[in-house]
Design a protein around this motif. Structure first.
Motif, short mmCIF file in Angstrom:
data_model
loop_
_atom_site.label_atom_id
_atom_site.label_comp_id
_atom_site.label_asym_id
_atom_site.label_seq_id
_atom_site.Cartn_x
_atom_site.Cartn_y
_atom_site.Cartn_z
N ARG A 31 0.68 3.94 1.73
CA ARG A 31 0.95 4.34 3.11
C ARG A 31 0.40 3.25 4.03
O ARG A 31 -0.77 2.88 3.93
CB ARG A 31 0.27 5.67 3.43
CG ARG A 31 0.67 6.83 2.54
CD ARG A 31 -0.10 8.09 2.92
NE ARG A 31 -1.55 7.87 2.85
CZ ARG A 31 -2.45 8.76 3.28
NH1 ARG A 31 -2.05 9.89 3.81
NH2 ARG A 31 -3.75 8.49 3.16
N THR A 32 1.23 2.76 4.91
CA THR A 32 0.78 1.71 5.82
C THR A 32 0.28 2.34 7.12
O THR A 32 0.16 3.56 7.24
CB THR A 32 1.89 0.67 6.06
OG1 THR A 32 1.34 -0.45 6.77
CG2 THR A 32 3.05 1.26 6.85
N HIS A 34 -1.87 5.17 8.76
CA HIS A 34 -2.75 5.71 7.73
C HIS A 34 -3.88 4.71 7.45
O HIS A 34 -3.74 3.51 7.69
CB HIS A 34 -1.96 5.99 6.46
CG HIS A 34 -0.88 7.01 6.64
ND1 HIS A 34 -1.13 8.35 6.78
CD2 HIS A 34 0.47 6.87 6.74
CE1 HIS A 34 0.00 9.00 6.94
NE2 HIS A 34 0.99 8.13 6.93
N SER A 79 -5.20 3.51 12.41
CA SER A 79 -5.39 3.19 11.00
C SER A 79 -6.83 2.77 10.73
O SER A 79 -7.48 3.27 9.80
CB SER A 79 -4.44 2.06 10.59
OG SER A 79 -4.70 1.61 9.28
N ASP A 110 -5.03 3.58 4.64
CA ASP A 110 -4.94 2.87 3.37
C ASP A 110 -5.11 1.36 3.46
O ASP A 110 -5.86 0.78 2.66
CB ASP A 110 -3.61 3.19 2.68
CG ASP A 110 -3.39 4.68 2.47
OD1 ASP A 110 -3.77 5.46 3.37
OD2 ASP A 110 -2.81 5.08 1.45
N VAL A 139 0.85 -1.19 0.00
CA VAL A 139 0.00 0.00 0.00
C VAL A 139 0.89 1.24 0.00
O VAL A 139 2.02 1.21 0.50
CB VAL A 139 -0.94 0.02 1.22
CG1 VAL A 139 -2.03 -1.02 1.07
CG2 VAL A 139 -0.17 -0.20 2.51
N LEU A 148 -8.82 0.52 4.22
CA LEU A 148 -9.67 0.93 3.11
C LEU A 148 -9.53 -0.05 1.94
O LEU A 148 -10.52 -0.40 1.29
CB LEU A 148 -9.30 2.35 2.65
CG LEU A 148 -9.70 3.47 3.60
CD1 LEU A 148 -9.14 4.81 3.10
CD2 LEU A 148 -11.21 3.54 3.78
N ARG A 149 -8.31 -0.49 1.69
CA ARG A 149 -8.09 -1.44 0.60
C ARG A 149 -8.75 -2.79 0.89
O ARG A 149 -9.39 -3.38 0.02
CB ARG A 149 -6.60 -1.62 0.36
CG ARG A 149 -6.29 -2.66 -0.71
CD ARG A 149 -4.85 -2.61 -1.10
NE ARG A 149 -4.52 -3.68 -2.02
CZ ARG A 149 -3.33 -3.82 -2.60
NH1 ARG A 149 -2.37 -2.94 -2.37
NH2 ARG A 149 -3.08 -4.82 -3.41
N ALA A 184 -10.02 4.82 8.78
CA ALA A 184 -10.73 4.23 7.65
C ALA A 184 -12.24 4.20 7.87
O ALA A 184 -13.00 3.90 6.95
CB ALA A 184 -10.22 2.82 7.39
#
Length: 233
Positions: A154-155, A158, A188, A160, A152, A163-164, A192
């Motif tokens: 940004r790990t 964050h 994180s 990301d 990703v 969200l992924r 999200a």
């Protein structure tokens, strides 16, 4: 890389509002947070530096990029972050080669989620090479997909990674229950928009709106996770 998710895996049982369960790995499902510190102590020792025990609470539970930079700066070691990452991954993989200890309640919870066909993802700041090793102990068939820290932009902390995972499962983040053990991971997941269950392994984590703190995975089951979503205001 994350895997392709068949349409059948996107169904949750009993019409529950819970759409997916997203789980951290180190310190949440497997008792390996201390292994990373042991690897860091060993690698820096070979470089001629001794790590201060007080640094453990700074670096454990965070992404390798953050931990590595901190330790390089703190020790003044003559090594790049890329070189250090390779050495740490190699040392950690050697440590888990024979045995990966599961956290109490992890086996039961994963079995229950699989039995009820709940879409489940492993979301970790660890690199893909490490995740694939540990998946062999957890049971790769128990996860629809996994997201690694080096996959990703940004790990954690964050949003990301979560969200992924939610996107690839076809789930809305607010309908995902996340299980985490560190403040970094909790940040994180909350960024999200997920509902969070914190099972602290390093340092304390206080309850907060949208966040439930428990002592162990032994306190977590599918009914409990569903209640977090159906109980949303």
């Amino acid at each position: 890389m994350t895997s392709t998710v068949p349409a059948s895996v996107l169904r949750t049982a009993d019409g529950s509002a819970l759409q997916a369960v997203l789980l951290d790995m180190d310190g949440t499902l497997v008792d390996t947070e201390g292994f990373w510190w042991d690897a860091e102590v060993a690698v820096f020792g070979e470089l001629g530096h001794r790590l201060d025990a007080s640094w453990k609470h700074v670096v454990v539970g965070g992404p390798m990029s953050r931990s590595g930079r901190y330790l390089i700066e703190a020790t003044g070691a003559d090594i790049t972050l890329a070189e250090l990452s390779v050495l740490l991954n190699e040392r950690f993989e050697a440590r888990i080669a024979d045995h990966v200890p599961l956290m109490p309640g992890a086996e039961r919870l994963l079995a229950e989620l699989a039995r009820h066909n709940v879409p489940t993802a492993l979301v970790s700041a660890s690199h893909r090479r490490v995740i694939d090793r540990i998946l062999q102990s957890l049971g790769p068939d128990r996860f629809a997909l996994s997201v690694a820290g080096d996959e990703v932009p940004r790990t954690k902390p964050h949003p990301d990674p979560y969200l992924r995972a939610a996107r690839d499962l076809g789930a809305h983040p607010s309908r995902c229950a996340v299980i985490e053990d560190t403040a970094t991971g909790v940040a994180s997941a909350e960024a999200a928009g997920c509902r969070v269950v914190a099972v602290p392994s390093v340092g304390s984590i206080a309850p907060a709106p949208g966040r439930t703190v428990v002592a162990s995975l032994e306190d977590v089951d599918l009914s409990f996770l569903r209640s977090l979503i159906t109980g949303m205001n």
